[in-house]
Design a protein around this motif. Structure first.
Motif, short mmCIF file in Angstrom:
data_model
loop_
_atom_site.label_atom_id
_atom_site.label_comp_id
_atom_site.label_asym_id
_atom_site.label_seq_id
_atom_site.Cartn_x
_atom_site.Cartn_y
_atom_site.Cartn_z
N UNK A 68 12.31 -39.57 78.14
CA UNK A 68 12.37 -39.09 79.52
C UNK A 68 12.41 -37.57 79.57
N UNK A 69 13.22 -36.97 78.69
CA UNK A 69 13.30 -35.51 78.66
C UNK A 69 11.96 -34.92 78.25
N UNK A 70 11.32 -35.56 77.30
CA UNK A 70 10.02 -35.08 76.86
C UNK A 70 9.01 -35.11 78.01
N UNK A 71 9.02 -36.18 78.80
CA UNK A 71 8.07 -36.27 79.91
C UNK A 71 8.33 -35.18 80.95
N UNK A 72 9.59 -34.89 81.20
CA UNK A 72 9.91 -33.81 82.13
C UNK A 72 9.40 -32.48 81.58
N UNK A 73 9.61 -32.27 80.28
CA UNK A 73 9.15 -31.02 79.66
C UNK A 73 7.63 -30.90 79.72
N UNK A 74 6.93 -32.01 79.52
CA UNK A 74 5.47 -31.98 79.63
C UNK A 74 5.05 -31.62 81.05
N UNK A 75 5.75 -32.17 82.04
CA UNK A 75 5.43 -31.84 83.43
C UNK A 75 5.65 -30.36 83.70
N UNK A 76 6.77 -29.82 83.21
CA UNK A 76 7.03 -28.39 83.37
C UNK A 76 5.96 -27.57 82.66
N UNK A 77 5.59 -28.01 81.47
CA UNK A 77 4.56 -27.32 80.69
C UNK A 77 3.25 -27.28 81.47
N UNK A 78 2.88 -28.39 82.10
CA UNK A 78 1.62 -28.44 82.85
C UNK A 78 1.69 -27.63 84.13
N UNK A 79 2.85 -27.65 84.80
CA UNK A 79 3.00 -26.87 86.03
C UNK A 79 2.89 -25.38 85.72
#
Length: 743
Positions: free
Chosen positions: A627-638
């Motif tokens: 879950x933390x990884x998915x949030x980080x990927x979202x932040x990375x993409x934003x």
């Protein structure tokens, strides 16, 4: 002799070769000649499967079969869903170069959106077949890793026959492929010249060589009363589409059972008879596997062409339905040929192409923007990918979703392909990608090098040696590739197309978390924010009178502008900024700096990726906390999206792509004139009427923003680095030639 020949071969070759007559007695290996390709024809009927292994959780499989010969896939069957005893009854015809080489048969279980599961494989020894006799064959499937497992059987009917003898056959392709798939050949045999028109049944050839015959345009409108999968009684639905190897994924609509997507996708149609589009609906769940909502299928063979069909598809294994618009349109296929066939060197054909894209036809077929011809000549000093110190290179040429490939040159580091590829250009801001791979039997091909060439940077008719780059397009790899490219387009159509949504590529690999990528995007974002902060500091320093002359000038300018301000001055100021940067460039004071920071970050990211590949088996903290990884990927993409947005605006005014900067000047001039002569209330009134009546005039229209569509064509700093042409080694200096100076 037959008027209708069924062909199979490599992606860029049609085989019509000398053939020898052989007796119908069962041959031995010595009876098979090995020097002439196409000596024998193998007719195969794939009958059925028996007691295949189950690979799905429901105790069934969705099997399909691949035939491979000499490491090349020559046929792929359709998929039979939820069946361990599938019946195919499909036929194919293969030309055999060397009957001593066995036919490799592999059976897979189709998994939508995932990697297909291997069921089993078998070999068919062609040398054991009796010539000119239909033979029924039962093959037991095996898995090399589990040789004792019973994986089922495959039943075939095969007929191996020699081809008809001809001493000399010469092919001349006079025209590019026509929509009716008619090709005219000139043939001379035994000194006697004859000319015939052959109707080619090209379904297998088109699939093999990626020559598409039409476009399936799908507009995903909405979902109705979908199944609730979350505890709050709602879902976060998205849709996956698949047609053969082509895949798309829609955006996610949060917290709704009646989502409104209004997204459009284009699939290429390779099959004459159509095909089946698999559609599945999923609920996005953070931190765990996504929930399945339902599925449906669209059988394209039941839909009439050149007509838009509105379909309401009930979801199987679920609730609700999807609303789609599906349109099948014929299209002039991309083509592939030898260097002896060159459309642009034929004066009549060149004149027709120039006339097709002349300014006088600017409003005819707005989607047909231009014509691209790529000559893939040769490569030199490629990387050795095999243990023998050689490679088996082939070349893939891609333009958006159009993908063609050459034949393989075996055991060679300096291959010569001498192939011509032609494409229809739908967006002049597209990037031509040329990738060289090493063919590996029964394994995925090894990457040897790649170049990305924006169409607007092409110098027509010039043979150039491009230094091959790594996968990230940030640094050189070993070898150069020689290309000659011509692009002809209509500037008005290209400009109009710039203000329309950009074509989406087939769904790619899921984004994964990368520390270097996250850091790079953060630095890019920081630089964009720092521009605004520095501007605020500069303005504040004027208020604080840190520099009295500067503050006095700013104060007088403020009074003058505010007292005389009109709305048309906003686009006028942007025009002045563009003009100022243009004069800086032509005067030699170019303020565009090569972004070494971004380039260094990309190189570091490549090294990090290499380390990640080597350490992929070591599970780290990020892998455990999904879950933390998915949030980080979202932040990375934003961060990437925001940084790219700022960089695209900067690069518009920096004249990174002159065509787009000139287009911006034209638009700003028009806006300035409109705002000067037309009162603002009239402009707002027209805008409001258009917005309120748009859904009434076109209920299924896809919303778009022309400004964002324009900016999507401007490259970000990362793309500028990726598209930057590397300096060539002097030893690989190409011989440049223009069309007006042949030889």
């Amino acid at each position: 002799k037959r008027d209708s020949w069924e062909l199979s071969g490599t992606c860029s070759q049609l085989y019509f070769f000398p053939l020898q007559k052989t007796s119908s007695v069962g041959p031995s290996n010595a009876d098979f000649p090995s020097g002439d390709p196409g000596m024998y024809q193998l007719d195969i009927t794939l009958r059925r499967g028996q007691n295949l292994a189950a690979r799905d959780r429901g105790g069934t499989s969705d099997p399909y079969v691949k035939f491979k010969l000499g490491g090349k896939e020559v046929f792929r069957s359709k998929t039979i869903h939820k069946n361990l005893n599938p019946v195919w009854e499909e036929k194919t015809c293969i030309l055999i170069d060397n009957p001593r080489e066995p036919l490799y048969i592999k059976v897979f279980d189709y998994d939508f959106g995932l990697q297909d599961d291997f069921i089993g494989s078998a070999f068919l020894n062609l040398a054991s077949l009796e010539l000119n006799r239909q033979t029924d064959v039962t093959l037991s499937l095996k898995d090399p890793h589990y040789p004792d497992h019973d994986l089922g059987n495959i039943l075939l009917s095969v007929l191996l026959a020699p081809r008809e003898e001809q001493r000399e056959v010469t092919m001349l392709m006079r025209k590019s492929w026509k929509r009716s798939s008619k090709v005219t050949f000139s043939m001379w045999s035994s000194g006697i010249s004859c000319r015939r028109t052959l109707i080619l049944r090209l379904s297998d050839l088109h699939r093999k060589s990626q020559l598409w015959r039409g476009i399936v345009s799908i507009t995903l409108i909405e979902g109705r009363e979908l199944k609730a999968m979350d505890a709050n009684g709602l879902s976060d639905p998205y849709v996956k589409f698949r047609l053969g190897h082509q895949k798309y994924k829609s955006k996610i609509m949060p917290k709704t059972l009646n989502p409104q997507w209004r997204e459009q996708f284009d699939f290429h149609l390779y099959e004459e008879r159509g095909g089946i589009i698999d559609i599945t609906v999923w609920d996005k769940d953070a931190g765990k596997k996504d929930d399945f909502i339902g599925r449906c299928q669209v059988d394209l063979s039941t839909l009439s062409k050149e007509q838009t069909h509105k379909l309401e598809m009930p979801l199987e294994e679920g609730e609700g339905c999807l609303v789609l618009l599906v349109t099948l349109t014929a299209s002039a296929a991309v083509t592939i040929s030898d260097l002896s066939v060159n459309s642009l060197e034929d004066p009549k054909e060149r004149e027709e192409i120039l006339k097709r894209y002349s300014p006088m036809r600017m409003f005819h077929n707005m989607k047909d923007v231009g014509f691209l011809q790529v000559k893939v000549i040769r490569a030199e000093a490629l990387m050795a990918a095999d243990v023998t110190g050689k490679s088996d290179p082939f070349c893939v040429v891609e333009l958006n979703n159009d993908r063609l490939l050459t034949h393989t040159v075996y055991k060679n580091l300096n291959p010569e392909w001498n192939k011509i590829f032609t494409f229809n250009v739908k967006d002049i801001h597209s990037v031509l990608e040329v990738t060289v791979y090493d063919e590996d039997r029964d394994r995925s091909a090894d990457f040897l090098g790649k170049v990305a060439i924006p169409l607007l940077s092409i110098q027509n008719g010039e043979q150039k040696a491009y230094v091959l780059k790594n996968k990230q397009l940030t640094g050189p790899t070993k070898g150069v590739i020689y290309l000659e490219i011509d692009v002809i387009f209509n500037a008005v159509k290209a400009s109009v197309r710039t203000l329309m949504p950009k074509e989406q590529k087939y769904i790619e690999e899921e984004n994964r978390l990368s520390k270097q990528l996250l850091l790079r995007n953060f630095i890019r974002m920081k630089r964009c924010v720092m521009v605004l902060i520095n501007a605020a500091y500069y303005i504040n320093s004027c208020f604080d009178w840190d520099s009295p002359p500067r503050s006095l000038a700013a104060f007088l300018l403020f009074l003058f502008v505010v007292w005389n301000f009109e709305l048309y001055m906003i686009p006028l100021a942007l025009l002045l900024l563009l003009a100022w940067n243009y004069f800086l460039i032509i005067s030699g004071k170019d303020n565009r700096q090569h972004d070494t920071v971004v380039e260094d970050m990309l190189e570091d990211e490549e090294e990090e990726d290499d380390r990640d590949d080597k350490d992929s088996e070591k599970k780290g903290f990020m892998d455990k906390l999904y879950a933390i990884q998915e949030v980080c990927v979202s932040v990375q993409n934003i961060l990437d999206e925001v940084a790219s947005f700022g960089e695209r605006i900067k690069n518009t005014f920096n004249w990174t792509v002159p065509f787009l900067s000139w287009l911006a000047i034209v638009a700003l001039c028009v806006f300035t004139v409109i705002l000067y002569f037309i009162p603002l209330r009239y402009i707002v009134l027209v805008w409001g009427i258009n917005k309120f009546t748009k859904k009434l005039r076109s209920p299924y229209a896809i919303d778009n923003n022309e400004l964002l569509d324009f900016l999507s064509r401007v490259p970000s700093d990362v793309q500028v680095v990726q598209y930057h042409e590397l300096k060539q080694d002097p030893s690989h200096s190409p011989s440049k030639r223009k069309k007006n100076n042949p030889g």
